[in-house]
Write a protein that holds these residues in place. Structure first.
Motif, PDB file in Angstrom:
ATOM      1  N   UNK A  36      40.621  37.168  23.389  1.00 45.26           N
ATOM      2  CA  UNK A  36      39.466  37.756  24.040  1.00 45.26           C
ATOM      3  C   UNK A  36      39.873  38.863  25.013  1.00 45.26           C
ATOM      4  N   UNK A  37      41.081  38.791  25.568  1.00 46.60           N
ATOM      5  CA  UNK A  37      41.544  39.844  26.481  1.00 46.60           C
ATOM      6  C   UNK A  37      41.684  41.162  25.729  1.00 46.60           C
ATOM      7  N   UNK A  38      42.256  41.070  24.503  1.00 43.30           N
ATOM      8  CA  UNK A  38      42.404  42.284  23.694  1.00 43.30           C
ATOM      9  C   UNK A  38      41.061  42.748  23.146  1.00 43.30           C
ATOM     10  N   UNK A  39      40.267  41.775  22.602  1.00 47.81           N
ATOM     11  CA  UNK A  39      38.970  42.138  22.050  1.00 47.81           C
ATOM     12  C   UNK A  39      38.030  42.659  23.142  1.00 47.81           C
ATOM     13  N   UNK A  40      38.053  41.960  24.280  1.00 48.53           N
ATOM     14  CA  UNK A  40      37.127  42.309  25.349  1.00 48.53           C
ATOM     15  C   UNK A  40      37.329  43.692  25.904  1.00 48.53           C
ATOM     16  N   UNK A  41      38.554  44.214  25.800  1.00 53.33           N
ATOM     17  CA  UNK A  41      38.804  45.569  26.302  1.00 53.33           C
ATOM     18  C   UNK A  41      38.014  46.602  25.513  1.00 53.33           C
ATOM     19  N   UNK A  42      37.668  46.279  24.269  1.00 50.79           N
ATOM     20  CA  UNK A  42      36.961  47.236  23.420  1.00 50.79           C
ATOM     21  C   UNK A  42      35.506  46.832  23.168  1.00 50.79           C
ATOM     22  N   UNK A  43      35.266  45.568  22.845  1.00 52.42           N
ATOM     23  CA  UNK A  43      33.933  45.170  22.376  1.00 52.42           C
ATOM     24  C   UNK A  43      33.382  43.968  23.107  1.00 52.42           C
ATOM     25  N   UNK A  44      33.987  43.527  24.154  1.00 48.86           N
ATOM     26  CA  UNK A  44      33.552  42.312  24.832  1.00 48.86           C
ATOM     27  C   UNK A  44      32.248  42.494  25.569  1.00 48.86           C
ATOM     28  N   UNK A  45      31.642  41.389  26.062  1.00 43.08           N
ATOM     29  CA  UNK A  45      30.368  41.472  26.774  1.00 43.08           C
ATOM     30  C   UNK A  45      30.487  42.159  28.114  1.00 43.08           C
ATOM     31  N   UNK A  46      31.664  42.381  28.586  1.00 44.03           N
ATOM     32  CA  UNK A  46      31.897  43.081  29.839  1.00 44.03           C
ATOM     33  C   UNK A  46      33.395  43.144  30.042  1.00 44.03           C
ATOM     34  N   UNK A  47      34.002  44.299  29.722  1.00 36.28           N
ATOM     35  CA  UNK A  47      35.453  44.355  29.692  1.00 36.28           C
ATOM     36  C   UNK A  47      36.063  44.098  31.060  1.00 36.28           C
ATOM     37  N   UNK A  48      35.307  44.298  32.133  1.00 37.07           N
ATOM     38  CA  UNK A  48      35.841  44.007  33.463  1.00 37.07           C
ATOM     39  C   UNK A  48      35.708  42.534  33.816  1.00 37.07           C
ATOM     40  N   UNK A  49      34.956  41.754  33.023  1.00 32.15           N
ATOM     41  CA  UNK A  49      34.743  40.339  33.312  1.00 32.15           C
ATOM     42  C   UNK A  49      35.800  39.465  32.638  1.00 32.15           C
ATOM     43  N   UNK A  50      36.247  39.834  31.439  1.00 31.86           N
ATOM     44  CA  UNK A  50      37.142  38.979  30.663  1.00 31.86           C
ATOM     45  C   UNK A  50      38.446  38.680  31.410  1.00 31.86           C
ATOM     46  N   UNK A  51      39.152  39.656  31.994  1.00 34.02           N
ATOM     47  CA  UNK A  51      40.367  39.301  32.750  1.00 34.02           C
ATOM     48  C   UNK A  51      40.083  38.351  33.917  1.00 34.02           C
ATOM     49  N   UNK A  52      38.927  38.533  34.562  1.00 32.10           N
ATOM     50  CA  UNK A  52      38.546  37.628  35.642  1.00 32.10           C
ATOM     51  C   UNK A  52      38.374  36.207  35.105  1.00 32.10           C
ATOM     52  N   UNK A  53      37.687  36.088  33.957  1.00 28.69           N
ATOM     53  CA  UNK A  53      37.493  34.773  33.345  1.00 28.69           C
ATOM     54  C   UNK A  53      38.827  34.187  32.906  1.00 28.69           C
ATOM     55  N   UNK A  54      39.726  35.035  32.370  1.00 29.01           N
ATOM     56  CA  UNK A  54      41.045  34.534  31.958  1.00 29.01           C
ATOM     57  C   UNK A  54      41.784  33.904  33.132  1.00 29.01           C
ATOM     58  N   UNK A  55      41.689  34.508  34.312  1.00 31.04           N
ATOM     59  CA  UNK A  55      42.301  33.908  35.494  1.00 31.04           C
ATOM     60  C   UNK A  55      41.616  32.624  35.896  1.00 31.04           C
ATOM     61  N   UNK A  56      40.279  32.608  35.821  1.00 27.41           N
ATOM     62  CA  UNK A  56      39.543  31.391  36.170  1.00 27.41           C
ATOM     63  C   UNK A  56      39.888  30.241  35.221  1.00 27.41           C
ATOM     64  N   UNK A  57      40.122  30.541  33.960  1.00 26.84           N
ATOM     65  CA  UNK A  57      40.396  29.510  32.956  1.00 26.84           C
ATOM     66  C   UNK A  57      41.870  29.169  32.856  1.00 26.84           C
ATOM     67  N   UNK A  58      42.681  29.659  33.797  1.00 27.69           N
ATOM     68  CA  UNK A  58      44.107  29.333  33.865  1.00 27.69           C
ATOM     69  C   UNK A  58      44.876  29.742  32.609  1.00 27.69           C
ATOM     70  N   UNK A  59      44.576  30.916  32.082  1.00 26.85           N
ATOM     71  CA  UNK A  59      45.345  31.432  30.962  1.00 26.85           C
ATOM     72  C   UNK A  59      46.764  31.715  31.425  1.00 26.85           C
ATOM     73  N   UNK A  60      47.818  31.287  30.672  1.00 24.12           N
ATOM     74  CA  UNK A  60      49.199  31.537  31.090  1.00 24.12           C
ATOM     75  C   UNK A  60      49.448  33.020  31.357  1.00 24.12           C
TER      76      UNK A  60
END
Length: 666
Positions: free
Chosen positions: A115-139
């Motif tokens: 989703x980090x790669x996809x979100x940069x181009x087509x995600x529901x909000x490319x500035x939100x996905x990295x924030x969510x990745x941190x919230x979800x404890x992505x390595x």
């Protein structure tokens, strides 16, 4: 183009460091949570790509800084999500607007690390996905890999549209800025027509039934209109008399208004808006634009509209829709009868441009009126079976087609702007009345696919056949006929009040390309005389050789020459001379509509130098240098060897027929 963007480009050239810093900050801000939702990063990076194409910014520093900014912004968003994951929902803006964050969480749960790669181009909000990745404890390592790899692809991808746009602007400025401006105007107005049609549909359709009922009650109270109200309200009431009365009243009202305005108050030619629109249309003429606008005008010509109507009538007859067929006959009869009737009654003349058109009157415009009635009534027919949320699309398409026809007629100067608008208004009033009765007196089709398919096939076939058989004839009909001006040889040599342009006609009238050569005689003879001095006919840019522009390694001598436009026409003669040091000179001549002794045509033009402009090592454009960058000493010796040439460098060099031995001395 330079008038609009010149000062900005000059500032960028003088301050490139600030421009590069801006690219980094934009890419960074667009990737930061919340901030990226309001920063117009796409538009700003598009502008950066355009600056790369124009040579104001270098490609590799720009794309590197864009990538670095994107990586940094995503990293900061990831850190914020990991550090404050439990408090994020409690703070603005997510405490008041939680949906973007919820969509980001759902997107992350569906695609995981990708989703980090996809979100940069087509995600529901490319500035939100990295924030969510941190919230979800992505390595962190997995996030870094996805972040860096996607940014490397994202940087060039987001700059590429701007680069293509900038390259097209540069090519347009070299070939014809008019064409680029015309396409921008045409695209903007067509988009505006579609947008307005959609907005009006959703604005008016919920209230249409209530308004119609109120109108019917009002006119039912008046004895003069009671029969019309009864005809509209009663599904079984015969239509012919009512339609005839409505058409007659509409024609009478239009005729009275048109005659009173043209005879008593003012003429169409006296309105500033009309003259401005005419001058703008004439100033945008280029050969390619002539091709485009002739095709758009054909959408309202009988060669397309009549076959289309015949196909629709045949389809309705075969599908046993007799009542609908009668309404289509009424729509067609209105345009066939009203156009000549109102033309002779109102008698508003066309702009005096010398066009070879058979009908002398500007109002009503037969093409615009027929397009409005035909495509408007077709939209009414096709929209009835559609779902409510798609019912606006036929109206939007009809609005775009009618607008295209009107703009084409305005471009060629076949009618005044106010008359084109009045023709559309007349057609809209008629199809509004016709459509009201049509909807109340006929049953809607279960589906409109059959009618839409017949329309598409008939219109495409008629348009294609007409284009293949009479495109050049239509262009010739829409060209102004200018009788040649006869001048004496003595006046030409003495340069006394000659009706010959001194500069290449410029859209902004800046006179940046002076004409330094005038020649009287056949062009072939001049080309033959200059061939001994290394001048040869140029390979002009066309569809079959445009691929050479994608080969930056080709030497300048092998690249095609981009045609220039003066007075709406490409250069009549283009010769090139490749110098030993790799430079290239280009001689261009255009006709002047002047003749010496009623038989020898006079040509005017200039000699310029072109250079190869490389864009990101992917594209090569032959670009004309400013006139001050080339001195006449670079090419004057070739002409100086010809006898009796006027050598005054402050005025155009004259090449007379007898100077080249083309005519015997008198």
């Amino acid at each position: 183009m330079e008038v609009l963007f010149g000062p900005f480009f000059d500032w960028i050239s003088a301050n490139p460091a600030w421009a590069y810093l801006a690219v980094f900050l934009v890419a960074f801000a667009e990737s930061v949570a919340v901030v990226g939702m309001i920063v117009p990063g796409v538009m700003l990076l598009f502008a950066a790509g355009a600056l790369i194409a124009t040579g104001e910014l270098a490609f590799w520093p720009t794309v590197t800084l864009a990538i670095a900014g994107a990586i940094s912004g995503d990293s900061l968003s990831y850190w914020i999500g990991a550090r404050y994951r439990h408090q994020i929902r409690a703070h603005w803006p997510f405490n008041r607007h939680p949906k973007p964050l919820d969509r980001g969480v759902a997107f992350f749960e569906k695609y995981g690390a990708m989703s980090v790669a996809f979100g940069r181009f087509v995600g529901p909000g490319r500035a939100i996905i990295p924030l969510v990745a941190g919230m979800m404890r992505m390595p962190r390592t997995r996030f870094a890999a996805a972040n860096i790899s996607s940014a490397i692809a994202w940087g060039p991808a987001y700059l590429a549209p701007g680069i293509v746009f900038g390259a097209s602007l540069k090519l347009a400025a070299e070939a014809a800025a008019r064409l680029a401006i015309l396409i921008l105007i045409l695209s903007a107005l067509l988009w505006a027509a579609v947008w307005l049609a959609r907005r009006l549909f959703f604005l008016l359709s919920p209230h249409a039934s209530r308004w119609v009922q109120a109108w019917l009650r009002w006119i039912d109270l008046h004895p003069l209109f009671a029969r019309t109200a009864q005809a509209l309200a009663d599904r079984q009431h015969p239509d012919a008399a009512t339609l005839a009365a409505l058409a007659l009243a509409l024609v009478a009202a239009a005729a009275m208004l048109g005659m009173s305005l043209s005879a008593d108050l003012f003429g169409a030619q006296d309105l500033r808006i009309n003259q401005f629109a005419l001058d703008l249309g004439q100033s945008l003429h280029t050969p390619l634009a002539d091709q485009l606008m002739a095709a758009l005008s054909r959408l309202g010509e009988p060669v397309v509209t009549i076959p289309l109507v015949i196909a629709i009538l045949v389809y309705l007859r075969l599908s046993a829709q007799q009542r609908a067929l009668e309404y289509w006959l009424a729509a067609l009869a209105f345009t066939l009868l009203v156009t000549p009737t109102l033309g002779w009654l109102v008698r508003i003349p066309r702009p005096d441009l010398g066009l070879d058109l058979r009908w002398p009157w500007s109002f009503p415009s037969g093409q615009v009126l027929s397009a409005t009635v035909l495509y408007g009534f077709l939209a009414i027919s096709l929209s009835r079976p559609l779902a409510a949320r798609w019912r606006w699309t036929p109206y939007a398409l009809a609005a775009a087609l009618v607008t295209a026809v009107a703009l084409a007629r305005l471009y060629v100067g076949a009618a005044w702007l106010t008359d084109l608008i009045a023709s559309m208004a007349l057609g809209l009033v008629w199809i509004a009345a016709l459509g009201l009765m049509f909807r109340r007196h006929t049953e809607p089709l279960e589906q409109s696919a059959g009618l839409a398919l017949v329309t598409l096939i008939a219109a495409s076939a008629a348009f294609t056949a007409a284009t293949l058989t009479q495109q050049q004839l239509d262009i010739a009909r829409h060209q102004a006929i200018r009788p040649p001006t006869h001048i004496s040889e003595a006046d030409w040599r003495a340069r006394q009040d000659l009706p010959i342009a001194s500069h290449r006609e410029d859209l902004w009238h800046r006179n940046r390309r002076p004409f330094d050569i005038q020649y009287a005689g056949p062009l072939d003879r001049l080309a033959q005389a200059l061939a001994d001095h290394g001048w040869e006919r140029a390979e002009m840019l066309a569809w079959n050789n445009a691929i050479k522009l994608l080969s930056p390694s080709l030497p300048l001598a092998e690249l095609p020459v981009v045609p220039h436009v003066h007075d709406g026409h490409h250069d009549d003669l283009t010769l090139v001379k490749d110098l030993a040091d790799g430079r290239r000179l280009v001689l261009r001549l255009w006709g002047t509509h002047s003749e010496i002794s009623a038989s020898v045509p006079v040509w005017a033009g200039n000699v310029t130098e072109v250079v190869k402009h490389r864009i990101v090592d992917l594209l090569a454009l032959p670009t004309t240098l400013p006139v001050e960058a080339i001195g006449k000493q670079d090419w004057l010796p070739d002409f100086a060897q010809m006898p009796t040439i006027a050598m005054d460098l402050g005025t155009p060099i004259l090449l007379a027929p007898r100077d080249l031995g083309l005519l015997s001395a008198q």
